[in-house]
Design a protein around this motif. Structure first.
Motif, PDB file in Angstrom:
ATOM      1  N   ASN A  66      10.622  11.283  -4.009  1.00 36.07           N
ATOM      2  CA  ASN A  66      10.169  12.631  -3.638  1.00 36.07           C
ATOM      3  C   ASN A  66       9.526  12.738  -2.259  1.00 36.07           C
ATOM      4  O   ASN A  66       8.962  13.779  -1.928  1.00 36.07           O
ATOM      5  N   ILE A  67       9.630  11.691  -1.455  1.00 35.52           N
ATOM      6  CA  ILE A  67       8.917  11.698  -0.179  1.00 35.52           C
ATOM      7  C   ILE A  67       9.347  12.892   0.698  1.00 35.52           C
ATOM      8  O   ILE A  67       8.521  13.470   1.416  1.00 35.52           O
ATOM      9  N   GLY A  68      10.605  13.282   0.595  1.00 36.77           N
ATOM     10  CA  GLY A  68      11.105  14.416   1.386  1.00 36.77           C
ATOM     11  C   GLY A  68      10.339  15.694   1.082  1.00 36.77           C
ATOM     12  O   GLY A  68       9.976  16.452   1.999  1.00 36.77           O
ATOM     13  N   ALA A  69      10.027  15.928  -0.192  1.00 34.52           N
ATOM     14  CA  ALA A  69       9.317  17.143  -0.620  1.00 34.52           C
ATOM     15  C   ALA A  69       7.825  17.053  -0.287  1.00 34.52           C
ATOM     16  O   ALA A  69       7.112  18.048  -0.364  1.00 34.52           O
ATOM     17  N   LEU A  70       7.361  15.846   0.063  1.00 31.77           N
ATOM     18  CA  LEU A  70       5.922  15.656   0.292  1.00 31.77           C
ATOM     19  C   LEU A  70       5.572  15.489   1.776  1.00 31.77           C
ATOM     20  O   LEU A  70       4.469  15.065   2.114  1.00 31.77           O
ATOM     21  N   LYS A  71       6.515  15.826   2.633  1.00 28.32           N
ATOM     22  CA  LYS A  71       6.277  15.724   4.102  1.00 28.32           C
ATOM     23  C   LYS A  71       5.037  16.539   4.477  1.00 28.32           C
ATOM     24  O   LYS A  71       4.859  17.669   4.004  1.00 28.32           O
ATOM     25  N   GLY A  72       4.169  15.967   5.301  1.00 32.31           N
ATOM     26  CA  GLY A  72       2.988  16.686   5.770  1.00 32.31           C
ATOM     27  C   GLY A  72       1.794  16.578   4.836  1.00 32.31           C
ATOM     28  O   GLY A  72       0.700  17.038   5.158  1.00 32.31           O
ATOM     29  N   LYS A  73       1.985  15.981   3.649  1.00 36.07           N
ATOM     30  CA  LYS A  73       0.867  15.816   2.710  1.00 36.07           C
ATOM     31  C   LYS A  73       0.063  14.573   3.081  1.00 36.07           C
ATOM     32  O   LYS A  73       0.578  13.650   3.718  1.00 36.07           O
ATOM     33  N   ARG A  74      -1.188  14.540   2.634  1.00 34.81           N
ATOM     34  CA  ARG A  74      -2.001  13.325   2.802  1.00 34.81           C
ATOM     35  C   ARG A  74      -1.720  12.454   1.580  1.00 34.81           C
ATOM     36  O   ARG A  74      -2.073  12.832   0.461  1.00 34.81           O
ATOM     37  N   ILE A  75      -1.078  11.318   1.806  1.00 31.67           N
ATOM     38  CA  ILE A  75      -0.700  10.453   0.674  1.00 31.67           C
ATOM     39  C   ILE A  75      -1.409   9.107   0.808  1.00 31.67           C
ATOM     40  O   ILE A  75      -1.465   8.526   1.899  1.00 31.67           O
ATOM     41  N   PHE A  76      -1.945   8.630  -0.314  1.00 30.42           N
ATOM     42  CA  PHE A  76      -2.617   7.324  -0.354  1.00 30.42           C
ATOM     43  C   PHE A  76      -2.074   6.570  -1.568  1.00 30.42           C
ATOM     44  O   PHE A  76      -1.826   7.172  -2.610  1.00 30.42           O
ATOM     45  N   VAL A  77      -1.940   5.255  -1.427  1.00 31.84           N
ATOM     46  CA  VAL A  77      -1.515   4.440  -2.576  1.00 31.84           C
ATOM     47  C   VAL A  77      -2.556   3.351  -2.806  1.00 31.84           C
ATOM     48  O   VAL A  77      -3.042   2.739  -1.856  1.00 31.84           O
ATOM     49  N   TYR A  78      -2.919   3.160  -4.078  1.00 33.13           N
ATOM     50  CA  TYR A  78      -3.740   1.982  -4.416  1.00 33.13           C
ATOM     51  C   TYR A  78      -3.021   1.224  -5.526  1.00 33.13           C
ATOM     52  O   TYR A  78      -2.255   1.803  -6.295  1.00 33.13           O
ATOM     53  N   CYS A  79      -3.277  -0.081  -5.583  1.00 37.96           N
ATOM     54  CA  CYS A  79      -2.648  -0.859  -6.650  1.00 37.96           C
ATOM     55  C   CYS A  79      -3.609  -1.927  -7.147  1.00 37.96           C
ATOM     56  O   CYS A  79      -4.566  -2.293  -6.463  1.00 37.96           O
ATOM     57  N   CYS A  80      -3.351  -2.384  -8.359  1.00 42.64           N
ATOM     58  CA  CYS A  80      -4.225  -3.370  -9.015  1.00 42.64           C
ATOM     59  C   CYS A  80      -3.414  -4.565  -9.450  1.00 42.64           C
ATOM     60  O   CYS A  80      -2.466  -4.420 -10.228  1.00 42.64           O
ATOM     61  N   GLY A  81      -3.802  -5.729  -8.966  1.00 44.68           N
ATOM     62  CA  GLY A  81      -3.157  -6.962  -9.399  1.00 44.68           C
ATOM     63  C   GLY A  81      -4.216  -7.962  -9.811  1.00 44.68           C
ATOM     64  O   GLY A  81      -5.417  -7.672  -9.730  1.00 44.68           O
ATOM     65  N   LEU A  82      -3.772  -9.137 -10.239  1.00 49.04           N
ATOM     66  CA  LEU A  82      -4.762 -10.162 -10.607  1.00 49.04           C
ATOM     67  C   LEU A  82      -5.128 -11.044  -9.416  1.00 49.04           C
ATOM     68  O   LEU A  82      -6.174 -11.686  -9.420  1.00 49.04           O
ATOM     69  N   ALA A  83      -4.278 -11.083  -8.408  1.00 51.02           N
ATOM     70  CA  ALA A  83      -4.569 -11.928  -7.237  1.00 51.02           C
ATOM     71  C   ALA A  83      -5.772 -11.362  -6.484  1.00 51.02           C
ATOM     72  O   ALA A  83      -5.944 -10.144  -6.448  1.00 51.02           O
ATOM     73  N   PRO A  84      -6.596 -12.227  -5.892  1.00 51.88           N
ATOM     74  CA  PRO A  84      -7.675 -11.690  -5.055  1.00 51.88           C
ATOM     75  C   PRO A  84      -7.090 -11.023  -3.809  1.00 51.88           C
ATOM     76  O   PRO A  84      -5.996 -11.383  -3.373  1.00 51.88           O
ATOM     77  N   HIS A  85      -7.803 -10.082  -3.278  1.00 54.14           N
ATOM     78  CA  HIS A  85      -7.349  -9.372  -2.088  1.00 54.14           C
ATOM     79  C   HIS A  85      -7.223 -10.353  -0.913  1.00 54.14           C
ATOM     80  O   HIS A  85      -8.113 -11.160  -0.682  1.00 54.14           O
ATOM     81  N   SER A  86      -6.106 -10.306  -0.203  1.00 56.01           N
ATOM     82  CA  SER A  86      -5.941 -11.147   0.996  1.00 56.01           C
ATOM     83  C   SER A  86      -4.869 -10.520   1.876  1.00 56.01           C
ATOM     84  O   SER A  86      -4.100  -9.664   1.420  1.00 56.01           O
ATOM     85  N   GLY A  87      -4.791 -11.002   3.104  1.00 49.66           N
ATOM     86  CA  GLY A  87      -3.771 -10.510   4.024  1.00 49.66           C
ATOM     87  C   GLY A  87      -2.373 -10.802   3.498  1.00 49.66           C
ATOM     88  O   GLY A  87      -1.478  -9.968   3.578  1.00 49.66           O
ATOM     89  N   GLU A  88      -2.206 -11.996   2.916  1.00 52.94           N
ATOM     90  CA  GLU A  88      -0.878 -12.373   2.396  1.00 52.94           C
ATOM     91  C   GLU A  88      -0.454 -11.442   1.264  1.00 52.94           C
ATOM     92  O   GLU A  88       0.686 -10.965   1.217  1.00 52.94           O
ATOM     93  N   VAL A  89      -1.401 -11.157   0.353  1.00 53.51           N
ATOM     94  CA  VAL A  89      -1.107 -10.268  -0.781  1.00 53.51           C
ATOM     95  C   VAL A  89      -0.712  -8.885  -0.261  1.00 53.51           C
ATOM     96  O   VAL A  89       0.287  -8.294  -0.692  1.00 53.51           O
TER      97      VAL A  89
END
Ligand SMILES: Cc1cc2nc3c(=O)[nH]c(=O)nc-3n(C[C@H](O)[C@H](O)[C@H](O)COP(=O)(O)O)c2cc1C
Length: 177
Positions: A66-89
Motif C-alpha cells: 500500500n505504499i503508493g496510497a500512503l505517499k506523503g504520510k509520516r510512516i515509522f516501523v518498529y520491530c521486536c526480535g530476541l537479538a540485542p540491538h546492534s548495527g549488524e541486526v
C-alpha cells in the motif's frame, strides 16, 4: 496530530510496545491483518510494528502493498526480535524488510521476549531445526545475529522495556511539531 498503530504480534512483545505507544500518543492500535487501507490512509501518521520471524518483520507486507496510497504520510516501523540491538541486526532487518520504495522509512528496534515453551507447534519445530543447524557450525563462524538464539534457546526471557520506545517517540513528537 492524528495517527494509527498497526501491529502484528504472535507472542505479545510487539503488542505490548503498541499498547505503550498508544498510551503515549493517543493513537488507536489495530491488528495489521485486519487493517483496511481505506481506513489507514485517513491518518497522517502511521506506525507499523511487528515481531521478527526469520528476519522478516510481521505485517511489513501491508506497507509494501500500500505504499503508493500512503505517499506523503509520516510512516515509522518498529520491530521486536530476541537479538540485542546492534548495527549488524539493523542492517540485516533493513535489507530484508525495507527495500525499494520503503527505503526511507525509519526503522526502530525494541527487543522482545523469548519462551520456547510458548511457541506454536510449527514455530517450535522450525526453531529446533534451526538451533540444531547452528549447533553444528563452528562457533567461530557464527554471526553475531545467530549467537543470541543459542544463548537463550531453553530460557524464558522478557527484554521488553518502555524505554526502548524513546527514540521512536522522540521522532514522532519532533516531526509532529
Ligand atoms: C519462528 C521464529 C523465528 C524467529 N526469528 C527471529 C529472528 O530472525 N531474529 C530475532 O532477533 N528473533 C527471532 N525470533 C524471536 C522473536 O522475534 C521474538 O520472540 C519476538 O518477541 C517476537 O515478537 P512478538 O512477541 O510480538 O510475537 C523468532 C521467533 C520465532 C518463533
Amino acid at each position: 496530530m492524528n495517527g494509527i498503530i498497526l501491529c502484528r504480534s504472535k507472542y505479545g512483545a510487539s503488542a505490548k510496545y503498541a499498547h505503550w505507544l498508544s498510551e503515549e500518543t493517543g493513537f488507536k492500535v489495530i491488528d495489521t491483518k485486519k487493517a483496511d487501507i481505506k481506513d489507514v490512509e485517513k491518518y497522517d501518521t502511521i506506525i507499523l510494528g511487528g515481531g521478527v520471524y526469520a528476519s522478516a518483520i510481521a505485517g511489513i507486507g501491508f506497507l509494501k502493498k500500500n505504499i503508493g496510497a500512503l505517499k506523503g504520510k509520516r510512516i515509522f516501523v518498529y520491530c521486536c526480535g530476541l537479538a540485542p540491538h546492534s548495527g549488524e541486526v539493523m542492517d540485516i532487518l533493513k535489507k530484508k524488510n525495507l527495500g525499494g520504495e520503503l527505503a526511507d522509512i525509519p526503522l526502530f528496534y525494541c527487543r522482545g521476549s523469548w519462551n520456547m515453551d510458548a511457541l506454536g507447534f510449527s514455530d517450535k519445530a522450525m526453531i529446533k531445526l534451526y538451533i540444531k543447524m547452528l549447533e553444528k557450525k563452528d562457533p567461530a563462524e557464527l554471526k553475531e545475529y545467530d549467537r543470541p538464539m543459542l544463548e537463550v534457546k531453553d530460557k524464558k526471557v522478557d527484554w521488553t522495556d518502555k524505554k526502548n520506545l524513546d527514540p521512536l517517540l522522540k521522532l514522532i513528537r519532533a516531526e509532529g511539531e
